[in-house]
Write a protein that holds these residues in place. Structure first.
Motif, PDB file in Angstrom:
ATOM      1  N   ALA A  85       0.818  -1.217   0.000  1.00 25.48           N
ATOM      2  CA  ALA A  85       0.000   0.000   0.000  1.00 25.48           C
ATOM      3  C   ALA A  85       0.848   1.261   0.000  1.00 25.48           C
ATOM      4  N   ASP A  86       1.983   1.260   0.715  1.00 23.97           N
ATOM      5  CA  ASP A  86       2.807   2.470   0.829  1.00 23.97           C
ATOM      6  C   ASP A  86       4.290   2.100   0.758  1.00 23.97           C
ATOM      7  N   TYR A  87       4.754   1.881  -0.439  1.00 24.71           N
ATOM      8  CA  TYR A  87       6.141   1.468  -0.682  1.00 24.71           C
ATOM      9  C   TYR A  87       7.130   2.545  -0.237  1.00 24.71           C
ATOM     10  N   GLU A  88       6.813   3.803  -0.507  1.00 25.40           N
ATOM     11  CA  GLU A  88       7.738   4.907  -0.214  1.00 25.40           C
ATOM     12  C   GLU A  88       8.030   5.040   1.280  1.00 25.40           C
ATOM     13  N   SER A  89       7.027   4.861   2.125  1.00 23.54           N
ATOM     14  CA  SER A  89       7.281   4.980   3.567  1.00 23.54           C
ATOM     15  C   SER A  89       8.139   3.816   4.076  1.00 23.54           C
ATOM     16  N   MET A  96      16.673   3.736   3.132  1.00 24.15           N
ATOM     17  CA  MET A  96      17.210   3.430   1.811  1.00 24.15           C
ATOM     18  C   MET A  96      17.099   4.598   0.843  1.00 24.15           C
ATOM     19  N   SER A  97      16.691   5.742   1.333  1.00 19.94           N
ATOM     20  CA  SER A  97      16.547   6.906   0.468  1.00 19.94           C
ATOM     21  C   SER A  97      17.187   8.109   1.148  1.00 19.94           C
ATOM     22  N   TYR A 103      17.998   3.390  -2.889  1.00 16.24           N
ATOM     23  CA  TYR A 103      17.969   1.972  -3.188  1.00 16.24           C
ATOM     24  C   TYR A 103      16.522   1.524  -3.307  1.00 16.24           C
ATOM     25  N   GLU A 104      16.312   0.500  -4.110  1.00 16.28           N
ATOM     26  CA  GLU A 104      14.990  -0.113  -4.258  1.00 16.28           C
ATOM     27  C   GLU A 104      15.089  -1.534  -3.727  1.00 16.28           C
ATOM     28  N   PHE A 105      13.934  -2.147  -3.433  1.00 15.36           N
ATOM     29  CA  PHE A 105      13.966  -3.528  -2.966  1.00 15.36           C
ATOM     30  C   PHE A 105      12.796  -4.323  -3.508  1.00 15.36           C
ATOM     31  N   ASN A 106      12.956  -5.644  -3.407  1.00 11.32           N
ATOM     32  CA  ASN A 106      11.913  -6.599  -3.730  1.00 11.32           C
ATOM     33  C   ASN A 106      11.995  -7.685  -2.675  1.00 11.32           C
ATOM     34  N   ILE A 107      10.877  -7.960  -2.015  1.00 10.06           N
ATOM     35  CA  ILE A 107      10.851  -8.956  -0.947  1.00 10.06           C
ATOM     36  C   ILE A 107       9.803 -10.001  -1.308  1.00 10.06           C
ATOM     37  N   THR A 108      10.210 -11.255  -1.256  1.00 10.86           N
ATOM     38  CA  THR A 108       9.278 -12.346  -1.537  1.00 10.86           C
ATOM     39  C   THR A 108       9.348 -13.382  -0.429  1.00 10.86           C
ATOM     40  N   MET A 109       8.227 -14.080  -0.244  1.00 15.14           N
ATOM     41  CA  MET A 109       8.169 -15.186   0.702  1.00 15.14           C
ATOM     42  C   MET A 109       7.480 -16.332  -0.016  1.00 15.14           C
ATOM     43  N   GLY A 122       7.301  -4.801  -3.357  1.00 14.70           N
ATOM     44  CA  GLY A 122       8.436  -4.043  -3.874  1.00 14.70           C
ATOM     45  C   GLY A 122       8.385  -3.901  -5.373  1.00 14.70           C
ATOM     46  N   LYS A 123       9.470  -3.362  -5.914  1.00 15.93           N
ATOM     47  CA  LYS A 123       9.573  -3.109  -7.349  1.00 15.93           C
ATOM     48  C   LYS A 123       9.970  -4.388  -8.088  1.00 15.93           C
ATOM     49  N   THR A 124       9.742  -4.373  -9.388  1.00 18.50           N
ATOM     50  CA  THR A 124      10.180  -5.465 -10.250  1.00 18.50           C
ATOM     51  C   THR A 124      11.702  -5.423 -10.367  1.00 18.50           C
TER      52      THR A 124
END
Length: 158
Positions: A85-89, A96-97, A103-109, A122-124
């Protein structure tokens, strides 16, 4: 017979010393030219490790100090929903900013037993560049039923 070449042993040694010194100087100088183009993969891997540790041991922990990889299922769902819902926060929360770097991130489970993707945020992932990755095996406890499942948490930073 008299030697008329005019070359002495000391002249030869001085010439070799000057040649070797100049070769060493050229090699050391050219190695420094490529330093700005070296990768920062160690840096982003450390950031990914720091974020995964913070997430697992503080934000989603079930509160058991003897099992640091035991996660509260409700907190896991909340984290992934909040980040979607709120990636930037979330980027700001993990530091990371800044005005200089971002920096950008991607988190998977994903489930270990079936390999199915359970959560993703997160981002692609980019097609090129350095991506730091940390994977952790965690146990997620469903607070309603008490069931525990093993999952693979992957944190990627670029």
């Amino acid at each position: 017979m008299i030697d008329t070449r005019g070359q002495m042993h000391i002249d030869y040694l001085i010439g070799i010393a000057i040649f070797l010194t100049s070769v060493i100087f050229v090699f050391s100088y050219t190695a420094g030219l490529f330093t700005p183009f070296q990768s920062n993969s160690d840096e982003v891997t450390l950031i990914a490790d720091r974020i995964s540790t913070n997430m697992v041991e503080q934000n989603m922990s079930a509160g058991n100090p003897h099992t640091p990889n035991l996660l509260n299922g409700t907190k896991v769902d909340y984290f992934f929903n909040q980040t979607n819902a709120d990636y930037e926060s979330t980027i700001e929360y993990y530091g990371m900013s800044s005005s200089y770097l971002r920096y950008e991130f991607n988190i998977t489970m994903e489930s270990i037993s079936s390999g199915l993707l359970i959560h993703s945020t997160g981002k692609t992932l980019p097609t090129q560049g350095n991506i730091g990755q940390t994977k952790r095996i965690v146990i997620v406890r469903d607070e309603n039923t008490g069931n525990e499942t093993q999952r693979m948490l992957s944190v990627r930073v670029w």
